[in-house]
Design a protein around this motif. Structure first.
Motif, PDB file in Angstrom:
ATOM      1  N   UNK A 692      59.682  85.880  97.742  1.00  0.00           N
ATOM      2  CA  UNK A 692      59.947  86.011  99.176  1.00  0.00           C
ATOM      3  C   UNK A 692      60.102  84.646  99.837  1.00  0.00           C
ATOM      4  N   UNK A 693      59.244  83.728  99.449  1.00  0.00           N
ATOM      5  CA  UNK A 693      59.340  82.392 100.044  1.00  0.00           C
ATOM      6  C   UNK A 693      60.640  81.705  99.622  1.00  0.00           C
ATOM      7  N   UNK A 694      61.100  82.000  98.414  1.00  0.00           N
ATOM      8  CA  UNK A 694      62.369  81.432  97.972  1.00  0.00           C
ATOM      9  C   UNK A 694      63.525  81.982  98.800  1.00  0.00           C
ATOM     10  N   UNK A 695      63.472  83.292  99.124  1.00  0.00           N
ATOM     11  CA  UNK A 695      64.506  83.867  99.981  1.00  0.00           C
ATOM     12  C   UNK A 695      64.481  83.201 101.353  1.00  0.00           C
ATOM     13  N   UNK A 696      63.274  82.960 101.883  1.00  0.00           N
ATOM     14  CA  UNK A 696      63.165  82.270 103.178  1.00  0.00           C
ATOM     15  C   UNK A 696      63.753  80.867 103.101  1.00  0.00           C
ATOM     16  N   UNK A 697      63.556  80.198 101.958  1.00  0.00           N
ATOM     17  CA  UNK A 697      64.134  78.859 101.805  1.00  0.00           C
ATOM     18  C   UNK A 697      65.658  78.908 101.811  1.00  0.00           C
ATOM     19  N   UNK A 698      66.245  79.941 101.223  1.00  0.00           N
ATOM     20  CA  UNK A 698      67.702  80.063 101.240  1.00  0.00           C
ATOM     21  C   UNK A 698      68.214  80.349 102.647  1.00  0.00           C
ATOM     22  N   UNK A 699      67.436  81.141 103.420  1.00  0.00           N
ATOM     23  CA  UNK A 699      67.814  81.360 104.823  1.00  0.00           C
ATOM     24  C   UNK A 699      67.726  80.056 105.597  1.00  0.00           C
ATOM     25  N   UNK A 700      66.668  79.261 105.316  1.00  0.00           N
ATOM     26  CA  UNK A 700      66.546  77.954 105.975  1.00  0.00           C
ATOM     27  C   UNK A 700      67.713  77.049 105.628  1.00  0.00           C
ATOM     28  N   UNK A 701      68.284  77.237 104.439  1.00  0.00           N
ATOM     29  CA  UNK A 701      69.447  76.441 104.066  1.00  0.00           C
ATOM     30  C   UNK A 701      70.636  76.667 104.965  1.00  0.00           C
ATOM     31  N   UNK A 702      70.712  77.815 105.632  1.00  0.00           N
ATOM     32  CA  UNK A 702      71.803  78.073 106.579  1.00  0.00           C
ATOM     33  C   UNK A 702      71.745  77.119 107.758  1.00  0.00           C
ATOM     34  N   UNK A 703      70.530  76.709 108.123  1.00  0.00           N
ATOM     35  CA  UNK A 703      70.382  75.732 109.194  1.00  0.00           C
ATOM     36  C   UNK A 703      70.657  74.319 108.691  1.00  0.00           C
ATOM     37  N   UNK A 704      70.208  74.017 107.467  1.00  0.00           N
ATOM     38  CA  UNK A 704      70.358  72.663 106.933  1.00  0.00           C
ATOM     39  C   UNK A 704      71.823  72.322 106.698  1.00  0.00           C
ATOM     40  N   UNK A 705      72.612  73.281 106.209  1.00  0.00           N
ATOM     41  CA  UNK A 705      73.987  72.947 105.876  1.00  0.00           C
ATOM     42  C   UNK A 705      74.863  72.749 107.109  1.00  0.00           C
ATOM     43  N   UNK A 706      74.353  73.057 108.288  1.00  0.00           N
ATOM     44  CA  UNK A 706      75.093  72.755 109.506  1.00  0.00           C
ATOM     45  C   UNK A 706      75.010  71.267 109.832  1.00  0.00           C
ATOM     46  N   UNK A 707      73.914  70.622 109.449  1.00  0.00           N
ATOM     47  CA  UNK A 707      73.720  69.212 109.764  1.00  0.00           C
ATOM     48  C   UNK A 707      74.003  68.319 108.567  1.00  0.00           C
ATOM     49  N   UNK A 708      74.460  68.872 107.448  1.00  0.00           N
ATOM     50  CA  UNK A 708      74.763  68.072 106.263  1.00  0.00           C
ATOM     51  C   UNK A 708      75.836  68.791 105.467  1.00  0.00           C
ATOM     52  N   UNK A 918      67.936  80.692 110.289  1.00  0.00           N
ATOM     53  CA  UNK A 918      67.651  79.566 109.402  1.00  0.00           C
ATOM     54  C   UNK A 918      66.752  78.541 110.044  1.00  0.00           C
ATOM     55  N   UNK A 919      66.948  78.284 111.335  1.00  0.00           N
ATOM     56  CA  UNK A 919      66.080  77.339 112.047  1.00  0.00           C
ATOM     57  C   UNK A 919      64.658  77.863 112.120  1.00  0.00           C
ATOM     58  N   UNK A 920      64.507  79.165 112.397  1.00  0.00           N
ATOM     59  CA  UNK A 920      63.169  79.754 112.443  1.00  0.00           C
ATOM     60  C   UNK A 920      62.494  79.700 111.068  1.00  0.00           C
TER      61      UNK A 920
END
Length: 931
Positions: A692-708, A918-920
């Motif tokens: 589950x935490x890995x899935x959350x990390x992939x969702x967080x990647x949606x926010x990271x790839x906007x700034x990189x 992703x930010x959340x």
């Protein structure tokens, strides 16, 4: 200090020499000296060019030809100068000319009313000129426009300057070719507005038009510019007078238009500088004879001169000579010419573009400005009480060089001193010189090791003041302190450097420089040294980890042998886990012992021990980051291509007729892609990581790839997540690398497979079977090129070897766990399937039954667009992905009014809407210490 001789040949001589004596001598030849054939005498075998004969301006302000200077025979040699040099200033003028032509054509194309009114006003004004005057002007200008170039060519040939004439003839021929091409384009392919602005009905031939570009005026302008007439005042005056008279006569008689005249001037000017940059300009650097003549003319009696080697970074600060005199102490002479002035131009221009104004210096500076700035700083430094070389004379060495004469300051640079010779007294003396400059607000701008000289008595002398500034602001002064801290820290360490600075400047002045303590505020050579030290630290850490791992495995093997008398083949799981934990602790301990702080961090720590409240936040020196600039350009290009597809679409009826069931399906496929991404990552991680935490990390990647960029942000986030989950840093990097490498292979295989399937569907607008074959042939050719070029082969082998050094062992671990392997491969296939189905659902949401595409065609378009998006420098592949997907869908037969909104919906669901979740997720994982 190593010295090398002075080249005696004239600046434009192309003759070669087989040996190079060390010095230039002005005086009588030693009677006992053999007449060595390897020595070359200026004046006996060489024909000086006109530039070598140019006047030397002395103290009295009058000019004196070199032939009039009482110079004895000059012997010697220095490293051969290139016969031609490629000046950045010529390239800049070429680019300005091209931009001017493009701007002129744009005005003619889009401002037709303005151009017509301007032409009418000019024709009305010139039409009021007396008829006799117009005819006389036409006759005189027609003759002069041909006679002036011929007269200048004769004058150049008399002075043995045939190379310039050859350059001018070549530029004239090229300009004539460009003229013919432009005339042909205007007559057959240009818009009517451009044709109307550049031509008009010919007065002498009813029914025909005048020439858009004058067939012999453009070559004449190119010739005059290439031979350098504009740099000679008398010829320049004649040139402009003839051009103005000719343009006036042509306008009055109605054989041209104002825009045609301007375009002709721009084409000739642009072609001339393009030719000069392509073939190179004749080298007009002053030689040994010119230097000796200049010294005699300002009152010195030189005997010999020897050139001193300087660092590569100091190349744009002039050539330096050690000159001995007949009656007096020796001199240090600096000669600066236009070629050296241009060195580092593009680097300085880039710094001026990306850094704020207070952190840079002008990239364009004339020789006169450089001479005045260095002389002013030399006098100001001595007036401030600093030890600096004393300037005693200046002079121009012809039109392309200047000379600055200093009293000789013997000694060694800080870089050449051994560590034992750098005492605390020497450090304090260096800081006292910096304090003297700071007291009068003089910024040195380059306090590096070769700018700090130590004489035999131990006195510190500050040199290389040329790029400094007077009345400098506080930021530049603080940058000087931070630069000197790093320069001394590289030699004696952070503690001694900071301690000596505090002892002279005080703790407050040193603490105030901490915001400037960042690589971008340091000199170019210092940044290179810090990068080299960082690579060496990283290598030592890797060596320590490998050694600790080897010792742990050896100890484990010895322990197993000691307990049982034989080596255990298959220890139980509990023992294996215990051994793995022990090995991890050993590696972590070794890494902690080997880890070293970089010099800038050590300096900050030393300053904070003295002033804990000192500001440490780096100052914002960058005006724009390179990545931001590249992203903006790439995004603008992508937006342009996307908007061109959207201009003909009516979104109102399209949205009203959208099939919302397929929109919901696209949302579900987009959400499922995060589960598939988690599976693709965990499949290559043998350690236990919460799903589950890995899935959350992939969702967080949606926010990271906007700034990189996506290929960078996702890798960094996954690596950090695995490290926080308990995976060792090296293994975390290897796991992410294995996932990326395996994903690349799957991506290529799927692209080729779906491309073949698409080729069997008989799609008339696409022939993938040929495309696949062409792609395979292209890859084969690239492989052959890489393997045949030694540099490329070494580069690829080094990168692949470093990649396989960590990734392959990790993949072998995964292969021993079939369940993990199935999870990883299945996750990658599922991830691609989710994106393909999401794009297909987006197409069906806006299309009808007759506009749908096969899954194979959609997959090919998505895989190609995703590959380009990963390579694009923009965050999330913005612009590149949209343009590629839209063009690809149109290419496989989808109407543009369906392809554009489908791509927008797909990108909305996979890129923009997930940003908030992703930010959340990113903040939640950060609070829990998972990132």
């Amino acid at each position: 200090m190593k010295q090398q001789g002075v080249h005696p040949e004239d600046a434009e001589s192309t003759s070669d020499a087989s040996s190079r004596p060390d010095t230039v001598n002005a005086g009588k030849k030693d009677p006992g000296e053999s007449d060595d054939s390897t020595k070359h005498e200026v004046g006996k075998g060489a024909d000086p060019s006109d530039d070598g004969r140019k006047a030397v301006e002395g103290k009295g302000g009058h000019d004196l030809e070199l032939d009039e200077v009482p110079v004895d025979e000059v012997e010697g040699d220095e490293p051969l100068l290139p016969a031609r040099v490629h000046r950045p200033s010529d390239l800049m003028r070429l680019l300005v000319g091209v931009l001017g032509i493009a701007l002129l054509l744009a005005i003619a194309a889009f401002a037709h009313g303005t151009t017509s009114g301007l032409e009418q006003d000019i024709n009305k004004g010139t039409g009021q000129a007396p008829d006799l005057f117009s005819k006389m002007a036409g006759l005189v200008s027609s003759i002069a426009i041909l006679l002036v170039p011929v007269a200048f060519a004769i004058e150049r040939l008399i002075k043995r300057d045939g190379l310039r004439i050859a350059d001018g003839v070549l530029a004239a021929v090229l300009a004539h070719g460009v003229t013919l091409a432009t005339d042909l384009w205007v007559a057959r392919g240009a818009p009517d507005s451009i044709r109307d602005a550049l031509t008009q009905p010919s007065p002498g031939d009813v029914g025909s038009l005048t020439d858009p570009v004058h067939g012999y005026l453009a070559p004449v302008i190119a010739y005059m510019t290439a031979v350098g007439m504009s740099r000679r005042p008398r010829w320049r005056a004649v040139l402009w007078a003839v051009l103005v008279l000719y343009a006036f006569s042509m306008l009055v008689t109605g054989y041209t238009t104002p825009f045609s005249i301007i375009l002709t001037l721009l084409i000739g000017w642009t072609v001339a500088y393009g030719t000069l940059y392509a073939v190179g300009s004749p080298n007009v650097r002053p030689t040994g004879r010119t230097l000796m003549a200049g010294l005699r003319h300002v009152g010195f009696r030189p005997v010999s001169a020897a050139r001193e080697e300087v660092s590569e970074e100091s190349g744009d600060r002039g050539r330096r000579y050690f000159v001995t005199l007949e009656d007096g102490p020796p001199l240090d002479v600096t000669v600066v010419d236009r070629e050296q002035q241009a060195q580092g131009f593009f680097y300085r221009a880039w710094r001026n573009l990306t850094l704020r104004g207070f952190a840079t210096r002008s990239s364009l500076q004339s020789l006169r400005q450089a001479l005045e700035q260095e002389a002013l700083l030399a006098y100001a430094a001595i007036a401030a009480g600093a030890n600096a070389p004393k300037l005693i004379a200046t002079s121009e060495l012809g039109p392309d060089a200047v000379m600055l004469v200093y009293e000789h300051t013997g000694g060694h640079t800080l870089d050449s001193l051994s560590d034992d010779e750098i005492t605390d007294d020497l450090l304090r003396g260096t800081w006292r010189q910096a304090k003297a400059l700071q007291s009068r607000r003089i910024a040195h701008r380059r306090l590096v090791g070769d700018a700090i000289l130590v004489d035999r008595s131990g006195k510190v002398i500050i040199t290389d003041l040329r790029i400094g500034e007077i009345a400098a602001n506080s930021l530049l002064l603080r940058m000087d302190i931070s630069q000197l801290l790093v320069t001394l820290g590289l030699r004696v360490g952070a503690e001694r450097a900071v301690s000596s600075a505090v002892g002279v400047l005080g703790p407050d002045a040193v603490a105030d420089c901490l915001p400037m303590l960042q690589p971008i505020a340091l000199s170019r050579s210092t940044r290179a040294t810090l990068r080299r030290l960082a690579r060496e630290r990283a290598q030592r850490e890797r060596d320590a980890v490998l050694e600790a791992s080897r010792q742990a495995k050896h100890a484990r093997s010895e322990e197993a042998t000691a307990d049982t008398g034989v080596t255990l083949d298959k220890p139980d799981k509990k023992t294996v886990r215990a051994q793995a934990r022990a090995e991890k602790r050993a590696i972590d301990d070794a890494l902690d012992e080997a880890r070293e702080e970089d010099l800038l961090t050590l300096i900050r720590h030393e300053v904070l021990l003295i002033r804990p409240q000192a500001p440490v936040e780096p100052a914002r020196l960058e005006r724009v980051r390179p990545r931001t600039l590249i992203s903006f350009i790439a995004g603008a290009i992508g937006a342009y291509f996307l908007l061109t597809q959207l201009t003909h679409i009516e979104f109102g009826p399209l949205i009203a007729n959208a099939q919302w069931g397929w929109v919901a399906a696209a949302v579900l496929f987009s959400a499922a892609s995060y589960v598939a991404a988690a599976m693709a990552l965990l499949g290559f991680v043998p350690e236990r990581v919460p799903f589950r935490r890995t899935v959350s990390a992939q969702v967080a990647g949606s926010f990271v790839k906007i700034v990189a960029p996506p290929a960078v942000g996702g890798v960094a986030l996954n690596t950090r997540f695995l490290q926080r989950a308990g995976v060792r840093p090296g293994l975390a990097v290897a796991s992410v690398g294995a996932s990326q490498l395996f994903g690349l292979g799957c991506h290529i295989l799927m692209l080729l497979s779906f491309g073949y399937l698409t080729g069997t569907e008989k799609t008339p607008s696409l022939s993938p079977s040929r495309t696949v074959i062409a792609g395979l042939l292209t890859v084969a050719v690239l492989v052959l090129v890489v393997t045949s070029v030694p540099f490329l082969r070494k580069f690829v082998v080094t990168r692949v070897r470093s990649l396989f050094a960590g990734v392959v062992p990790r993949m072998l671990d995964v292969l021993q766990r079939p369940q993990k392997l199935v999870t990883g491969i299945g996750g990658m296939l599922l991830l691609t399937a989710c994106f393909v189905m999401c794009l297909d659902a987006s197409i069906r949401a806006f299309g009808s039954e007759g506009t749908s595409l096969s899954i194979a065609s959609v997959a090919v378009v998505f895989l190609a667009g995703n590959a380009l998006g990963s390579a694009a420098p923009t965050p999330g592949g913005v612009g590149a992905v949209e343009a590629t997907l839209t063009v690809g869908l149109i290419a496989v037969g989808l109407p543009s009014e369906v392809a554009a909104p489908a791509v927008l919906l797909f990108r909305l669901l996979t890129l923009w809407l997930p940003v908030l979740p992703g930010w959340l997720a990113f903040n939640q994982l950060s609070r829990k210490g998972a990132l």
